[in-house]
Design an enzyme around this catalytic site. Structure first.
Site, PDB file in Angstrom:
ATOM      1  N   HIS A 105      28.110  12.880 110.982  1.00 14.18           N
ATOM      2  CA  HIS A 105      26.819  12.782 110.301  1.00 14.18           C
ATOM      3  C   HIS A 105      26.928  12.122 108.930  1.00 14.18           C
ATOM      4  CE1 HIS A 105      28.512  16.583 108.734  1.00 14.18           C
ATOM      5  NE2 HIS A 105      27.828  16.312 107.639  1.00 14.18           N
TER       6      HIS A 105
ATOM      7  N   HIS B 280      28.522  20.199  95.998  1.00 17.42           N
ATOM      8  CA  HIS B 280      28.405  21.162  97.090  1.00 17.42           C
ATOM      9  C   HIS B 280      29.784  21.657  97.504  1.00 17.42           C
ATOM     10  CE1 HIS B 280      29.288  17.535  99.383  1.00 17.42           C
ATOM     11  NE2 HIS B 280      29.188  18.132 100.557  1.00 17.42           N
TER      12      HIS B 280
END
EC number: 1.13.11.16
Length: 317
Positions: free
Chosen positions: A115, A179
């Site tokens: 992805h 993140h």
């Protein structure tokens, strides 16, 4: 040559664990604007810098950079599976240029991408095959990691190559920003998971589904504030994007890997794909471009500080 720059975050949690409809709409508006600019620009070749998340690259052999001569999407998190439209001769020539200019890249005639590379293809151009794409893997998750300086030099070498093509070139950076998703590290992983990190290619559908479910569960906990994951650091994200806007290469080179991890999370190193894309744009235009931040928001449901930037040579004054 004509050149366009687009950088965008990705998240596998899109469509699984979403923020409010208003936030989703704002993200979609930003993406739609970039999509229109891409279509209007009509690139002849796209250089896509992106990481992988132990779906195509593993610790049996982990390069820092890899040029895909041919590439296929593994189709994780409902992304489109199948071959990517790679211009083989351009990709191979690009790799030769990089190696002859002291950038020791790997090459792959069977690159598998996830992805991290496919989301921008789907969101910005509607699929895997709309335009010719040279996939450029940048290791952003598996220590030991390159410095931002090395990512910059890699991107600059790609930009110098693109400049010689005299084509309409689009540089895309996919990844980040701050993140720290639940990806075990090899030193602390269980024996079973360590083996996956080393040689986990082509998992069964059941195993992939179980892994993806763990990430969804982690996103739900993180959004609820019930998680030990590193918090999103909007201050770091905004300072990083400001350095890119200002083309402050000295400031970017001064970033230290240990500080990035401590301040913003281990997977923030994916943002080196943005640095590479900006450096490519800088080299291709001889510094004659301007970039701007198009969107930023900390989105805990997606476990990411979500940003978007764009730039073009035509904007420069």
């Amino acid at each position: 040559m004509a050149a366009l720059l687009q950088c965008i975050s990705h998240s596998p949690m899109k469509g699984y664990v979403d923020p409010s409809p208003a936030i989703v709409s704002d993200v979609e508006v930003a993406i739609a604007r970039m999509r229109k600019e891409l279509v209007d620009f009509d690139p002849e070749v796209i250089f896509l810098f992106a990481p992988d998340h132990y779906n195509g690259f593993f610790l049996d052999v982990m390069p820092q950079f890899c040029v895909g001569i041919a590439a296929t999407s593994v189709g994780d998190y409902r992304t489109t599976p199948g071959p990517i439209n790679v211009p083989r001769e351009i990709a191979r020539s690009c790799a030769e240029h990089l190696i002859s200019n002291d950038i020791d890249v790997a090459i792959s005639y069977r690159m598998q991408v996830d992805h991290g590379m496919v989301q921008p293809l789907e969101e910005l151009m509607g699929g895997l095959n709309a335009y010719p794409v040279v996939p450029l893997f940048v290791n952003g998750v598996a220590p030991p990691l390159i410095s931002i300086r090395r990512a910059r030099l890699f991107g600059a070498a790609v930009g110098e190559y693109a400049k010689k093509l005299n084509k309409r070139c689009l540089f895309i950076g996919s990844g980040g920003l701050s993140h720290n998703p639940p990806v075990p590290q090899i030193d602390t992983a269980t024996e079973e998971f360590a083996e996956f990190l080393i040689a986990g290619r082509n998992p069964s559908p059941e195993r992939r589904a179980a892994r993806q479910q763990r990430t969804k569960d982690a996103a739900i906990r993180f959004a609820a504030g019930d998680s030990q994951l590193h918090p999103i650091n909007s201050v770091w994200d905004e300072a990083f994007m400001a350095d890119l806007v200002n083309q402050d290469w000295g400031a970017l080179d001064a970033y230290r890997n240990s500080e990035i991890t401590e301040q913003a999370g281990i997977s923030t190193h994916e943002a080196k794909s943005w640095v590479a894309a900006h450096a490519a744009m800088n080299a291709a235009t001889s510094g004659g471009y301007m970039a701007e931040v198009r969107y930023y928001k900390a989105i805990p449901e997606w476990i990411v500080g979500y940003g978007a930037m764009a730039g073009s040579a035509e904007q420069a004054t």
